[in-house]
Design an enzyme around this catalytic site. Structure first.
Site, mmCIF file in Angstrom:
data_model
loop_
_atom_site.group_PDB
_atom_site.id
_atom_site.type_symbol
_atom_site.label_atom_id
_atom_site.label_comp_id
_atom_site.label_asym_id
_atom_site.label_seq_id
_atom_site.Cartn_x
_atom_site.Cartn_y
_atom_site.Cartn_z
ATOM 1 N N ARG A 1 98.439 -11.168 34.870
ATOM 2 C CA ARG A 1 99.575 -11.580 35.742
ATOM 3 C C ARG A 1 100.813 -11.068 35.048
ATOM 4 N NH1 ARG A 1 100.738 -16.188 34.381
ATOM 5 N NH2 ARG A 1 98.889 -16.909 33.414
ATOM 6 N N TYR B 1 95.589 -7.546 40.959
ATOM 7 C CA TYR B 1 94.859 -8.438 39.710
ATOM 8 C C TYR B 1 95.010 -9.733 40.379
ATOM 9 C CZ TYR B 1 94.218 -11.573 36.083
ATOM 10 O OH TYR B 1 93.954 -12.740 35.535
ATOM 11 N N LYS C 1 97.603 -18.921 42.345
ATOM 12 C CA LYS C 1 98.742 -19.413 41.467
ATOM 13 C C LYS C 1 100.061 -19.390 42.566
ATOM 14 C CE LYS C 1 96.326 -20.160 38.211
ATOM 15 N NZ LYS C 1 95.917 -19.715 36.946
ATOM 16 N N HIS D 1 98.249 -27.522 37.137
ATOM 17 C CA HIS D 1 97.000 -26.574 36.380
ATOM 18 C C HIS D 1 95.969 -27.072 35.766
ATOM 19 C CE1 HIS D 1 97.054 -22.233 33.919
ATOM 20 N NE2 HIS D 1 95.969 -22.511 34.828
ATOM 21 N N SER E 1 96.695 -21.119 30.484
ATOM 22 C CA SER E 1 95.608 -19.684 30.745
ATOM 23 C C SER E 1 94.883 -19.372 29.527
ATOM 24 C CB SER E 1 96.538 -18.634 31.541
ATOM 25 O OG SER E 1 96.969 -19.153 32.347
ATOM 26 N N ALA E 2 93.544 -19.264 29.804
ATOM 27 C CA ALA E 2 92.806 -18.679 28.724
ATOM 28 C C ALA E 2 92.538 -19.679 27.505
ATOM 29 C CB ALA E 2 93.031 -17.592 28.604
ATOM 30 N N CYS E 3 92.844 -21.146 27.951
ATOM 31 C CA CYS E 3 92.676 -22.075 26.693
ATOM 32 C C CYS E 3 91.711 -22.962 26.886
ATOM 33 C CB CYS E 3 94.199 -22.671 26.527
ATOM 34 S SG CYS E 3 95.235 -21.620 25.898
ATOM 35 N N THR F 1 88.108 -23.579 32.279
ATOM 36 C CA THR F 1 86.734 -23.622 32.647
ATOM 37 C C THR F 1 85.564 -23.937 31.880
ATOM 38 O OG1 THR F 1 87.658 -21.637 33.764
ATOM 39 C CG2 THR F 1 85.318 -21.713 33.741
ATOM 40 N N ASN F 2 85.774 -23.755 30.655
ATOM 41 C CA ASN F 2 84.806 -24.162 29.464
ATOM 42 C C ASN F 2 84.654 -25.628 29.734
ATOM 43 O OD1 ASN F 2 83.516 -22.004 27.602
ATOM 44 N ND2 ASN F 2 85.823 -21.459 28.252
ATOM 45 N N ASP G 1 90.480 -25.158 37.604
ATOM 46 C CA ASP G 1 91.966 -24.413 37.400
ATOM 47 C C ASP G 1 92.869 -25.227 38.005
ATOM 48 O OD1 ASP G 1 93.305 -22.041 36.196
ATOM 49 O OD2 ASP G 1 93.659 -21.583 38.020
ATOM 50 N N ARG H 1 87.218 -10.651 34.171
ATOM 51 C CA ARG H 1 87.111 -11.965 34.983
ATOM 52 C C ARG H 1 85.945 -11.943 35.744
ATOM 53 N NH1 ARG H 1 91.255 -16.452 34.465
ATOM 54 N NH2 ARG H 1 92.598 -15.760 32.904
ATOM 55 N N ASN I 1 83.231 -31.333 22.617
ATOM 56 C CA ASN I 1 84.270 -32.022 23.032
ATOM 57 C C ASN I 1 83.935 -33.292 23.886
ATOM 58 O OD1 ASN I 1 85.818 -29.921 22.053
ATOM 59 N ND2 ASN I 1 86.227 -28.596 24.011
HETATM 60 P P1 GTP Z 1 92.493 -19.556 33.205
HETATM 61 O O1 GTP Z 1 91.464 -19.260 33.858
HETATM 62 O O2 GTP Z 1 93.189 -18.533 32.579
HETATM 63 O O3 GTP Z 1 93.445 -20.675 33.564
HETATM 64 O O4 GTP Z 1 91.876 -20.251 31.666
HETATM 65 P P2 GTP Z 1 90.835 -21.452 31.296
HETATM 66 O O5 GTP Z 1 91.852 -22.365 30.702
HETATM 67 O O6 GTP Z 1 90.193 -21.899 32.355
HETATM 68 O O7 GTP Z 1 90.261 -20.913 29.789
HETATM 69 P P3 GTP Z 1 88.722 -20.738 29.497
HETATM 70 O O8 GTP Z 1 87.871 -21.896 29.813
HETATM 71 O O9 GTP Z 1 88.093 -19.513 30.384
HETATM 72 O O10 GTP Z 1 88.896 -20.298 27.892
HETATM 73 C C1 GTP Z 1 89.237 -19.198 27.487
HETATM 74 C C2 GTP Z 1 88.828 -18.888 26.385
HETATM 75 O O11 GTP Z 1 89.032 -20.213 25.351
HETATM 76 C C3 GTP Z 1 87.353 -18.421 25.941
HETATM 77 O O12 GTP Z 1 87.610 -17.577 24.987
HETATM 78 C C4 GTP Z 1 86.819 -19.577 25.215
HETATM 79 O O13 GTP Z 1 85.811 -19.195 24.467
HETATM 80 C C5 GTP Z 1 87.835 -20.298 24.398
HETATM 81 N N1 GTP Z 1 87.426 -21.576 24.440
HETATM 82 C C6 GTP Z 1 87.407 -22.572 25.557
HETATM 83 N N2 GTP Z 1 86.933 -23.792 24.920
HETATM 84 C C7 GTP Z 1 86.982 -23.746 23.575
HETATM 85 C C8 GTP Z 1 86.893 -24.664 22.687
HETATM 86 O O14 GTP Z 1 86.631 -25.983 23.072
HETATM 87 N N3 GTP Z 1 86.944 -24.153 21.311
HETATM 88 C C9 GTP Z 1 87.104 -22.989 21.003
HETATM 89 N N4 GTP Z 1 87.362 -22.588 19.644
HETATM 90 N N5 GTP Z 1 87.567 -22.127 22.182
HETATM 91 C C10 GTP Z 1 87.404 -22.466 23.307
HETATM 92 C C1 SPV Z 2 95.500 -17.717 34.807
HETATM 93 O O1 SPV Z 2 95.938 -16.932 34.251
HETATM 94 O O2 SPV Z 2 95.908 -19.052 34.377
HETATM 95 C C2 SPV Z 2 94.358 -17.627 35.775
HETATM 96 C C3 SPV Z 2 93.932 -16.418 36.189
HETATM 97 O O3 SPV Z 2 93.648 -18.887 36.064
HETATM 98 S S1 SPV Z 2 95.132 -15.994 37.382
HETATM 99 O O4 SPV Z 2 94.415 -16.473 38.680
HETATM 100 O O5 SPV Z 2 95.265 -14.361 37.522
HETATM 101 O O6 SPV Z 2 96.493 -16.731 37.247
HETATM 102 MN MN MN Z 3 94.687 -20.811 35.511
#
Ligand code: GTP
Ligand code: SPV
Ligand code: MN
Length: 607
Positions: free
Chosen positions: A85, A224, A233, A253, A275-277, A280-281, A300, A392, A519
């Site tokens: 983004r 992207y 978004k 979000h 994002s990426a925190c 999804t996990n 998300d 992704r 968790n």
């Molecule tokens: P967006 O799609 O960008 O909104 O991201 P998201 O919040 O869905 O992030 P996602 O679950 O894809 O996690 C991104 C990163 O965080 C990955 O590299 C995971 O390995 C890491 N991660 C997720 N959960 C944990 C956790 O509980 N502990 C640690 N140490 N890392 C984590």
């Molecule tokens: C984020 O960045 O929070 C995502 C991926 O979930 S995107 O749809 O590109 O914003």
């Molecule tokens: Mn997101």
């Protein structure tokens, strides 16, 4: 009869399967401006998917993965300049600058419209303009929102089919005069004078533009996800947050997770992490505690409204997952890996020699003969990751083994607890319970996180990201705080608010908490709190578990690490509180109630 038409605007009239006058007129108007070689109304059928994916394979945009390994799946490598983004190029064009607030890029809508007219003039030359009707939220639900995206990218069409309810059903839902959010997208690379196309067309110039008052979206120059799949978004967060403010609901979000305790109690939780925190996990969590069951509702975005019983109900407006690939493996997220068995698009992962995909974390050892996301031969000695850190996957939610049966129920699911969190190496405890709704809003407004590869900026620096909505709130963040405060004021059945942090590190730089499936231990404490089954301890920052409050049975964690995870260090928090006060000044006119909370925190710390 087939409703699809692929006709040049200058040829016989196209036959869209709608009599929606406003839609037809708008499509014509945008075509006159962007001058595509053809217009195609997308129906979302499998035949359309087959045809467009084959076309993109011919064009070199997609590689078809080995059918025996990953049926009906494709691989794309983006232009290396188009991998995330672009927050610096994202604009909120409200009539008044104050309504965009200091955290959004604002431009005058009149000026921006003129700018867009120039920019989009002829931008689709030599390309097909696809008309993509889609629905955010379950089909037929009054709370759902229809959008129509006009795009010159077939990759976007395929992605929208995976991520939304796309095509004929959405168009049918719109009827002859229904409301839709008009969305115009171009990759910004017209093929004039027979210019040759490239596998991933895009432009160095990027504009992601929102008109919140008129609910319109214009996007230029990127293919992207977050910049180009405008239902996600742009509509479901930035535009929807404004609609939600106006109509008394929430567009957030957040993931949505269903949890069933060993004794059968069912709770739903929502969680906002930047994002990426980890959304999804957590949405696909595999509980490390036996007897617990976790099911996925959304990963998300959550739209939340009050039900007749006064509780907040959450709906996942999406129909697919656009997830971070790196770090996703059997050990961390088995459900995601299994979701990806077929019908998926992978972007900027690595490609294996035998026609499959790979990324860091999928397996411990990379297979031999990888080609990296840039298209170069790759070995572990190459010195850079094989997959881009923001590589992704795009895949239908229905394929997820942990999908909850109620995931597409228009009524949504009643939320017991809302979690907020970010990547915080220091200071922030594993879990903190807000004293009340107002304090919870204060905690959420102060979420900060070390930045990730999901956006263009530098990775790893701490930034304030209120509610994990900093890049996604379509109006002034201070007004958004006010909206949250008002929404919960005086109500009895509001969810509890919790601050969590899976990312605290020890002196030696290692994560203190195992995260992922473990968790559930924190979630167990949270839900036990909701059910009044466990005590908490007051601290200056909120209520914490007792030293032995978190169930660590079967977990190899030292008492020291556990104590550090729950530590609220007064000296560190003096600094945190100062930083919060400083950052509040940058957020505009922060509600008085949050300034009260700020002073109350300072008073508790002074103790
Ligand atoms: P967006 O799609 O960008 O909104 O991201 P998201 O919040 O869905 O992030 P996602 O679950 O894809 O996690 C991104 C990163 O965080 C990955 O590299 C995971 O390995 C890491 N991660 C997720 N959960 C944990 C956790 O509980 N502990 C640690 N140490 N890392 C984590
Ligand atoms: C984020 O960045 O929070 C995502 C991926 O979930 S995107 O749809 O590109 O914003
Ligand atoms: Mn997101």
């Amino acid at each position: 009869m087939n409703d699809q038409v692929a006709l040049s605007p200058t040829e016989a009239p196209a036959k869209p399967a709608t009599r929606h006058g406003e839609l037809l007129a708008w499509v014509e108007e945008v075509a006159r401006l962007t001058k595509p070689a053809a217009i195609r109304w997308c129906d979302g059928s499998d035949a359309e998917w087959d045809e467009l994916s084959a076309m993109l394979v011919d064009a070199g945009t997609l590689v078809k993965l080995d059918e025996s390994k990953r049926p009906n799946s494709f691989y794309a490598r983006s232009d290396p300049r188009d991998v995330a983004r672009v927050e610096s190029r994202t604009f909120i064009c409200s009539e008044k600058e104050a309504d965009a607030g200091p955290t959004n890029n604002w431009r005058d809508p009149v000026e921006m419209r003129a700018n867009m007219q120039n920019l989009f003039d002829g931008c689709m030359a030599g390309r097909t303009m696809y008309v993509v009707p889609y629905c955010m939220g379950p089909l037929g639900s009054e709370a759902s929102v229809v959008g129509v995206e006009l795009t010159d990218s077939a990759y976007v069409v395929l992605s929208m089919k995976l991520m939304t309810r796309m095509g004929k059903p959405a168009l049918d839902m719109l009827g002859d005069d229904g409301f839709f959010v008009p969305c115009v997208h171009t990759v910004g690379m017209p093929l004039t004078n027979g210019a040759k196309d490239v596998p991933w067309p895009c432009s160095d110039e990027k504009w992601i533009v929102h008109y919140p008052e008129t609910r319109e979206i214009w996007s230029y120059g990127s293919g992207y996800g977050g910049n180009a799949l405008l239902g996600k978004k742009c509509l479901a967060l930035r535009i929807a947050s404004v609609m939600a403010r106006d109509d008394g609901w929430l567009a957030e979000h957040m993931l949505i997770l269903k949890l069933t305790a060993p004794d059968g109690r069912v709770h739903y939780v929502a969680a906002a992490f930047p994002s990426a925190c980890g959304k999804t996990n957590m949405a696909m969590l595999q509980p490390a505690l036996s007897g617990w069951k976790a099911e996925t509702v959304g990963d998300d975005i959550a739209w939340m409204r009050f039900g007749a019983d006064g509780r907040l109900y959450a709906v996942n407006p999406e129909a697919g997952f656009f997830g971070v690939a790196p770090g996703t493996g059997y050990a961390t997220n088995r459900n995601a890996v299994e979701t990806l068995y077929a019908n998926a698009i992978f972007t900027n992962t690595a490609l294996t020699a035998d026609g499959d995909v790979w990324w860091e974390g999928l397996t411990d050892t990379p297979p031999a003969g990888l080609t990296d996301w840039r298209g170069d031969a790759w070995t572990p000695e190459s010195g850079s990751p094989a997959a881009h850190p923001n590589a992704r996957f795009t895949v239908p939610a229905s394929q997820c083994p942990s999908i909850a049966s109620e995931w597409d129920n228009p009524a949504g699911v009643p939320i017991s607890a809302i979690l907020f969190g970010g990547r915080r190496a220091t200071a922030v405890p594993l879990v903190t319970e807000a004293f009340d709704w107002q304090h919870g809003v204060y905690l959420a407004a102060n979420v900060a996180s070390e930045t990730t590869a999901a956006a263009e900026a530098k990775v790893g620096t701490l930034r304030r990201d209120p509610f994990a909505m900093l890049p996604f709130c379509g109006y002034a963040i201070s007004d958004y705080f006010e909206h949250w405060l008002k929404l919960g004021a005086g109500k009895e059945n509001m969810p509890g608010i919790y601050l969590v942090n899976w990312f605290r590190k020890g002196q030696d730089g290692r994560y203190l908490w195992p995260g992922f499936g473990d968790n559930i231990r924190v979630l167990e404490w949270i839900l036990d709190r909701r059910d009044g089954r466990v005590e908490a301890i007051d601290s200056p920052v909120g209520r914490l578990p007792a030293a032995d409050g978190i169930n660590v049975s079967g977990l190899d964690i030292s008492a020291e690490d556990m104590a550090e995870l729950l530590l609220v260090d007064p000296e560190v928090w003096e600094e945190e509180a100062k930083a919060s006060a400083r950052d509040f000044e940058k957020l505009g006119k922060v509600p008085a109630a949050l300034l009260d909370e700020q002073r109350a925190l300072e008073a508790r710390l002074a103790g």
